[in-house]
Design an enzyme around this catalytic site. Structure first.
Site, mmCIF file in Angstrom:
data_model
loop_
_atom_site.group_PDB
_atom_site.id
_atom_site.type_symbol
_atom_site.label_atom_id
_atom_site.label_comp_id
_atom_site.label_asym_id
_atom_site.label_seq_id
_atom_site.Cartn_x
_atom_site.Cartn_y
_atom_site.Cartn_z
ATOM 1 N N ASP A 103 0.805 -1.225 0.000
ATOM 2 C CA ASP A 103 0.000 0.000 0.000
ATOM 3 C C ASP A 103 0.842 1.281 0.000
ATOM 4 O O ASP A 103 0.340 2.354 0.302
ATOM 5 C CB ASP A 103 -0.950 0.019 1.206
ATOM 6 C CG ASP A 103 -0.213 -0.078 2.535
ATOM 7 O OD1 ASP A 103 1.011 -0.302 2.526
ATOM 8 O OD2 ASP A 103 -0.869 0.061 3.589
ATOM 9 N N GLU A 104 2.130 1.184 -0.334
ATOM 10 C CA GLU A 104 3.006 2.356 -0.342
ATOM 11 C C GLU A 104 3.778 2.446 -1.655
ATOM 12 O O GLU A 104 4.245 1.432 -2.172
ATOM 13 C CB GLU A 104 4.018 2.293 0.800
ATOM 14 C CG GLU A 104 3.468 2.588 2.167
ATOM 15 C CD GLU A 104 4.596 2.609 3.186
ATOM 16 O OE1 GLU A 104 5.196 3.690 3.396
ATOM 17 O OE2 GLU A 104 4.888 1.557 3.768
#
Length: 384
Positions: A103-104
């Site tokens: 998610d980054e």
């Protein structure tokens, strides 16, 4: 050249994905993790955090702190799918993207300010991500990866920040030393015993003193405290795979031996993933028969570095591949679709005891070698 680096972070990603499928969860405290009290919290909403709940907390404690929360079991298939959706949107717009975790993302927009404007471009990209994925996302634009990552935390939830060039040190100065990436519990305790509580004080310690205190890592921390970070944005597809294979001394059809080799190779690959702090989204099994015919089969799976998940898939692929009943001379296991990230042994169902067990096993392997500890079936070293 002045650098422009953006750090994108999907807000409470697991919770946000759950809310996509159930709008009734909006505005409510949501906790995702194992069903049993001995499980751990994988993710929680901002509403739950107000009660003191946080990731990696025992579920039993989370239930006491927030008994009225919605408790959900994780769905890695769904998380992997939505992560790939966002990845595709970003890669379509940006040539240099590092997928730091599920998610980054880091984006290198250096040079783009001369043509379009980094601020405008990033804001429009965020709008597109939200519109096409339905997921909230925060970002920070700065001159390096360190400052952009730290600033993204201040931009949350669903916000954005820009740290102007030259303002990096001033932005970091009032923050606590725990906000600095690379400072863990031991280093934090040591610095606080010295009276160093803020990044400003840390930045004022001479580099030679930091080197004496913490070795080579101390010099890196000193530079980071002054807002300097030269680390590049590395495209996440640069390393495409991690694999291991074994050519046998004698061709064999011994299923017990082959099963042991499959386990040994898969465990080695899984350990290599965790050692590099990576997760994989695809596994491939390769077989070479005695007549040198080579076959392989792969399958896409939720991002993982979990021994059990990878072993189950490897055995499933082997069963589909090995259909000739002919002598084998080689077997191989490879994982690909790599991203950065950490893996709790089973993010949603495993107990704290199992997590500690596997962490201890990895520590033994790191010190004494990958074969120092293994499942019994993979420990035969009777090479043929």
């Amino acid at each position: 050249m002045k650098r422009n680096v953006v750090h994108f972070d999907l807000d409470t990603f697991f919770v946000s994905v759950a809310r996509l499928g159930n709008s009734a969860l909006e505005g409510k405290p949501v906790i995702i993790g194992g069903n049993s009290d001995r499980g751990v919290v994988a993710s929680c909403s901002y509403e739950a955090r107000r009660f003191g709940v946080h990731s990696a907390m025992p579920m039993k404690l989370a239930r006491r702190l927030c008994p009225g929360a919605e408790y959900l079991q994780g769905d890695m298939d769904s998380y992997s799918y939505h992560s790939r959706v966002v990845t595709d949107i970003i890669r379509e717009q940006v040539p240099v993207v590092e997928k730091a975790s599920i998610d980054e993302f880091y984006l290198d927009l250096t040079g783009m300010d001369r043509f379009f404007g980094c601020s405008k471009f990033t804001a429009e990209l965020k709008t597109r991500i939200i519109k096409e994925s339905g997921l909230p996302i925060s970002y920070a634009l700065a001159s390096n990866k360190l400052v952009s990552k730290v600033a993204t935390e201040d931009a949350k939830p669903n916000g954005q920040m820009e740290i102007p060039f030259g303002a990096e040190k001033g932005y970091l100065a009032p923050l606590s030393i725990e906000r600095m990436p690379g400072i863990g519990l031991k280093t934090s305790s040591l610095l606080r015993r010295m009276g160093v509580e803020t990044i400003k004080l840390l930045s004022e310690i001479p580099e030679p003193m930091m080197h004496n205190l913490l070795g080579k890592s101390g010099i890196g921390l000193s530079r980071k405290a002054n807002g300097r970070d030269e680390s590049p944005v590395i495209p996440y597809s640069e390393q495409k795979s991690i694999g291991k294979e074994e050519t046998f001394g004698n061709d064999t059809i011994d299923m017990q031996f082959l099963s042991g080799e499959l386990v040994r190779l898969t465990e080695g690959v899984a350990f290599a993933l965790r050692k590099q702090q990576r997760l994989c989204g695809c596994i491939t099994v390769k077989l070479r028969y005695a007549n040198f015919d080579t076959v392989s089969k792969q399958c896409v799976l939720p991002y993982t570095a979990n021994d059990d998940v990878l072993l189950a898939k490897a055995k499933e692929l082997f069963a589909k591949l090995y259909d000739r009943r002919m002598l084998l001379r080689l077997i191989g296991v490879k994982v690909s679709h790599l991203v950065g990230g950490y893996q709790q042994i089973n993010l949603f169902e495993d107990t704290e005891e199992n997590v500690r067990l596997y962490q201890a096993m990895d520590a033994i392997r790191a010190k004494y070698g990958v074969q120092a500890v293994s499942r019994a079936v993979g420990m035969h070293k009777a090479r043929r």
